[in-house]
Design a protein around this motif. Structure first.
Motif, PDB file in Angstrom:
ATOM      1  N   SER A 139       0.579  -1.618   0.453  1.00  0.00           N
ATOM      2  CA  SER A 139       0.008   0.166   0.030  1.00  0.00           C
ATOM      3  C   SER A 139       0.498   1.188  -0.106  1.00  0.00           C
ATOM      4  CB  SER A 139      -0.297  -0.330   1.182  1.00  0.00           C
ATOM      5  OG  SER A 139      -1.633   0.600   1.308  1.00  0.00           O
ATOM      6  N   SER A 140       0.573   2.127  -0.713  1.00  0.00           N
ATOM      7  CA  SER A 140       1.615   3.240  -0.932  1.00  0.00           C
ATOM      8  C   SER A 140       0.793   4.394  -1.474  1.00  0.00           C
ATOM      9  CB  SER A 140       2.652   2.598  -2.016  1.00  0.00           C
ATOM     10  OG  SER A 140       2.451   2.584  -3.415  1.00  0.00           O
ATOM     11  N   GLN A 141       1.113   5.750  -1.974  1.00  0.00           N
ATOM     12  CA  GLN A 141       1.182   6.559  -2.714  1.00  0.00           C
ATOM     13  C   GLN A 141       0.543   5.540  -4.184  1.00  0.00           C
ATOM     14  OE1 GLN A 141       3.469   9.659  -1.801  1.00  0.00           O
ATOM     15  NE2 GLN A 141       1.877  11.623  -1.907  1.00  0.00           N
TER      16      GLN A 141
ATOM     17  N   LEU B 297      12.045  -7.426   5.895  1.00  0.00           N
ATOM     18  CA  LEU B 297      11.260  -6.013   6.748  1.00  0.00           C
ATOM     19  C   LEU B 297      10.333  -5.225   5.964  1.00  0.00           C
ATOM     20  CD1 LEU B 297      13.690  -5.003   9.551  1.00  0.00           C
ATOM     21  CD2 LEU B 297      12.186  -6.749   9.917  1.00  0.00           C
ATOM     22  N   PRO B 298       8.966  -6.204   6.023  1.00  0.00           N
ATOM     23  CA  PRO B 298       8.170  -5.628   4.997  1.00  0.00           C
ATOM     24  C   PRO B 298       7.501  -4.326   5.435  1.00  0.00           C
ATOM     25  CG  PRO B 298       7.335  -8.258   4.926  1.00  0.00           C
ATOM     26  CD  PRO B 298       8.472  -6.965   6.121  1.00  0.00           C
ATOM     27  N   ALA B 299       7.008  -4.261   6.838  1.00  0.00           N
ATOM     28  CA  ALA B 299       7.026  -3.178   7.560  1.00  0.00           C
ATOM     29  C   ALA B 299       7.619  -1.722   7.258  1.00  0.00           C
ATOM     30  CB  ALA B 299       6.866  -3.564   9.091  1.00  0.00           C
ATOM     31  N   GLU B 300       8.679  -1.685   7.003  1.00  0.00           N
ATOM     32  CA  GLU B 300       9.438  -0.472   6.918  1.00  0.00           C
ATOM     33  C   GLU B 300       8.803  -0.122   5.904  1.00  0.00           C
ATOM     34  OE1 GLU B 300      12.300   0.292   9.407  1.00  0.00           O
ATOM     35  OE2 GLU B 300      11.066  -1.664   9.742  1.00  0.00           O
TER      36      GLU B 300
ATOM     37  N   SER C 295       6.176  -0.483   3.913  1.00  0.00           N
ATOM     38  CA  SER C 295       4.746   0.343   4.690  1.00  0.00           C
ATOM     39  C   SER C 295       3.452  -0.651   5.484  1.00  0.00           C
ATOM     40  CB  SER C 295       3.655  -0.359   2.745  1.00  0.00           C
ATOM     41  OG  SER C 295       2.662  -0.391   3.207  1.00  0.00           O
ATOM     42  N   SER C 296       2.544   0.470   5.554  1.00  0.00           N
ATOM     43  CA  SER C 296       1.833  -0.717   6.712  1.00  0.00           C
ATOM     44  C   SER C 296       0.555  -1.458   6.006  1.00  0.00           C
ATOM     45  CB  SER C 296       0.802   0.483   7.349  1.00  0.00           C
ATOM     46  OG  SER C 296      -0.270   0.959   6.005  1.00  0.00           O
ATOM     47  N   SER C 297       0.812  -1.925   5.043  1.00  0.00           N
ATOM     48  CA  SER C 297      -0.362  -2.905   4.186  1.00  0.00           C
ATOM     49  C   SER C 297       0.755  -3.424   3.522  1.00  0.00           C
ATOM     50  CB  SER C 297      -1.134  -2.671   4.092  1.00  0.00           C
ATOM     51  OG  SER C 297      -2.063  -3.625   3.057  1.00  0.00           O
ATOM     52  N   MET C 298       1.048  -4.997   3.355  1.00  0.00           N
ATOM     53  CA  MET C 298       1.717  -5.967   2.360  1.00  0.00           C
ATOM     54  C   MET C 298       0.314  -6.449   2.293  1.00  0.00           C
ATOM     55  SD  MET C 298       5.294  -7.842   2.093  1.00  0.00           S
ATOM     56  CE  MET C 298       4.589  -9.478   2.514  1.00  0.00           C
TER      57      MET C 298
END
Ligand code: SF4
Lengths: 210, 476
Positions: free
Chosen positions: A134-136, A171-174, A176-179
């Protein structure tokens, strides 16, 4: 305090003390096979088709655009803000709405649109999976609310599988808040174990590799 | 066992349609699993099981460390962690939150943990409407029943049951086509998703190094509940924590395969905190409730703490000959089958349901399929002996005590012991199988027991006689 209670009971049960470092953890286990691009694409497509998804290999961005245009026709669609969709000219197809950055507006559009068009950050060859952060550029709703999801993927992002994904993104959390990993159309077998597609998520998925 | 449970079991056994439904459903899940873990499809399945077991053991043995790491990571990503000693505390948090935010409607993605603490009832009592959104769970909620199976909640209902239920509860025209029934549910629930203030989920994994909640679903309800409402609350048992995001490479490969043979579920969400600066959508607030509810008691038991490794795949239920006969509603508590037989009495205390650990034939099928290698039969035996010891202290069966006393008395009197043995072999020798015992014994429970079992013929000469004969021969 519940926090202290639970942590204290946990430590007492294990015979550990506050701040005691953990035992050494078992080493990470990632196995990444060497597979050439053609084989990765073949596997990705085979897996997606196995799950009743549709696939298309586009020779060029223009080809991808033509394929999407034919699919969507006169019907309504929402496209994400991924630069690659713009590059392909998909974002400016006549019935496609794109460039939305407001959640409320996007939500109203996605609730009515018949197609949601996204790119993907990665695809996983061995399970037929799309990976979206999730991103811009990528909102969560576009691949979720409309009944049909179209994903346009760059061939260079196709990885062998989950292990390679997690070695690239430890570390996907680095990031985005959602993968989210998407593997085929939404489905259920909750009544008499009969398979039905399209429960809450899209019942149809098209993956185009450029 | 309570009368109601006994009745439930009897009903289930007598209902031919239900028997067929359980048998086919679990049978299908078994064969799908088998195909998905076959040597040529997943050659390193056994290695993955071993690794999963090691990782779970490590996480549980250092649980306090990983809980604290998880918590600090959630906070670092803008979320909050709430500890709850029991179901009442977990629900209270949600009720307070709802009051503060003026929330009336909550959508829920499938979660056994919230079933365990009767969250829905507690919320309803406060005027909050919780809506289950997994199709099977939704059907169960409409029917006011608890899930029949960890991964297939409405396994025992037919399309006709669902048709009646939808007509009665949703006021729609009777519809018996499954595809159309699914559409009806989709339409109703879509409105709920769009209107809900709070989304509640469980967690398949809590990832310590990321502060992330991992949720797997096939329908997409897990994504909906964590994307559309303004607030996301995940409720999870403290045992769900795993050390690293990279460990998912092990767990995700075995979870769906063991559950129903899928290589991976349709959706896997890795969620770390609320929507961030620049991200377009996603919840604005993110909470994780870490639930104890008896788990630290279980943790204190060195041998049985391994039952906390469970990833709720349901394979042990499908492979359990007892579950396949008595079904999911014959067990007390929400977790049925072999794993339920272990954790239910431990969460609630052994004397609460002393018959549960006995509801297994100890055939070992569960341990063979368990993806995290929990030694289920061994734990059931340990629990049984706890129950038996508890019973021995007060109400040991009088017959058992009496017969032991007779035997002990006879043992101390060799002549009489020998004579009893001689009488036995006279009675049962030759073709004298125990089944041919006097008619008198073939009635009632003993008769039923004997109808399936035989005793081997007693030898013509006893050990004592042989011993004496040998001694005599030696002397000569
Ligand atoms: S005990 Fe093992 S087989 Fe049973 S549900 Fe848990 S993980 Fe699956």
């Amino acid at each position: 305090m519940p926090r202290e209670y639970v942590l204290h009971r946990t430590r007492t049960a294990l015979g550990r003390t506050i701040g005691q470092p953990p035992d050494p953890a078992p080493p990470v286990r990632l196995r990444i096979p060497e597979i050439d691009l053609e084989a990765r694409i073949a596997s990705l497509f085979a897996e997606i088709r196995n799950l009743a998804g549709k696939t298309h290999r586009a020779a060029s961005p223009a080809d991808a655009r033509a394929y999407v245009a034919a699919l969507v026709g006169e019907r309504s669609a929402v496209a994400s803000n991924a630069p690659f969709l713009r590059e392909c000219g998909i974002a400016d197809l006549p019935t496609v709405r794109s460039g939305i950055a407001n959640a409320e507006e996007l939500r109203a559009l996605c609730a009515d649109a018949e197609f949601g068009i996204t790119s993907a950050d990665y695809a996983l060859a061995d399970t037929g999976t799309l990976v979206l952060f999730s991103s811009q550029q990528e909102a969560r709703m576009i691949s979720l609310l409309p009944p049909v999801h179209i994903a346009v993927v760059q061939s260079g992002t196709i990885l062998s599988g989950l292990d390679e994904l997690l070695s690239r993104e430890p570390l996907p959390a680095e990031r985005s808040s959602s993968m989210v990993l998407i593997t085929g159309p939404s489905r259920t077998a909750d009544i008499e174990q009969i398979l039905v597609r399209g429960v809450h998520g899209p019942g149809e998925i098209h993956v185009i590799v450029v | 066992m309570t009368g109601a449970q006994e009745q439930k079991i009897r009903q289930t056994l007598d209902d031919a349609n239900l028997q067929l439904a359980i048998y086919t459903a679990t049978g299908r899940l078994m064969s799908h699993r088998k195909a998905a873990v076959a040597e040529d499809v997943l050659p390193d399945f056994q290695e993955l099981r071993t690794q999963a077991n090691l990782l779970k053991r490590h996480a549980i043995e250092n649980l306090d460390h990983y809980l604290e790491q998880f918590e600090s990571q959630v906070v670092a990503h803008g979320g909050k962690v709430i500890y709850a000693r029991d179901g009442a505390e977990a629900s209270e948090f949600l009720i307070d939150l709802a009051k503060k935010k003026g929330a009336r409607l909550m959508v829920k993605s499938k979660s056994m943990t919230t079933e365990e603490i009767d969250l829905n009832e507690r919320l309803e009592r406060q005027g909050i409407e919780p809506v289950e959104t997994d199709l099977g769970e939704y059907i169960m909620q409409l029917a006011h029943e608890r899930p029949y199976h960890i991964v297939a909640p409405a396994l025992h209902l037919t399309r006709y049951d669902v048709a009646d239920l939808f007509t009665r509860k949703l006021g729609v025209e009777r519809e018996t086509e499954i595809e159309k029934q699914t559409k009806i549910a989709r339409a109703v629930l879509r409105q709920k998703f769009l209107a809900a203030d709070i989304g509640i989920s469980g967690a398949n994994f809590l990832v310590a190094d990321s502060g992330a909640v991992v949720i797997v679903t096939n329908e997409g309800n897990g994504r909906m509940a964590t994307t559309l409402p303004r607030i996301h609350v995940a409720i999870a048992g403290i045992e769900k924590v795993i050390p690293r995001a990279q460990d998912l490479a092990v767990f995700l490969k075995i979870l769906a395969r063991s559950a129903n043979g899928q290589h991976i579920t349709v959706y896997t969400s890795f969620l770390a905190g609320p929507r961030r600066e620049g991200e377009i959508d996603g919840p604005e607030e993110f909470y994780v409730v870490l639930l104890d509810n008896g788990r630290t008691r279980l943790l204190a038991d060195r041998e049985k703490r391994q039952s906390l490794y469970c990833i709720r795949c349901g394979a042990c239920l499908n492979h359990c000959p007892v579950y396949r006969k008595v079904g999911g509603h014959s067990y007390p508590g929400v977790y049925g089958g072999p794993i339920g037989a272990i954790i239910t009495p431990q969460y609630l205390g052994v004397t609460h349901d002393p018959w549960l650990p006995f509801a297994s034939s100890l055939c070992g099928a569960c341990a063979e399929v368990c993806p995290v290698k929990i030694e289920i039969p061994k734990l059931l035996l340990a629990l049984r002996s706890e129950v038996v010891q508890a019973k021995l202290r007060d109400t040991q069966s009088r017959i058992e005590r009496l017969s032991f006393r007779v035997w002990a008395w006879a043992m101390r009197r060799p002549r009489i012991y020998e004579m009893l043995g001689f009488m036995g072999s006279a009675l049962l020798g030759g073709e004298g199988w125990i089944r041919r015992l006097p008619k008198l014994l073939s009635h009632g429970p003993l008769g039923a027991w004997l109808s399936q079992r035989d005793l081997p013929r007693l030898p013509a000469r006893s050990f004592r006689q042989l011993w004496r004969a040998r001694r005599k021969a030696g002397e000569n």
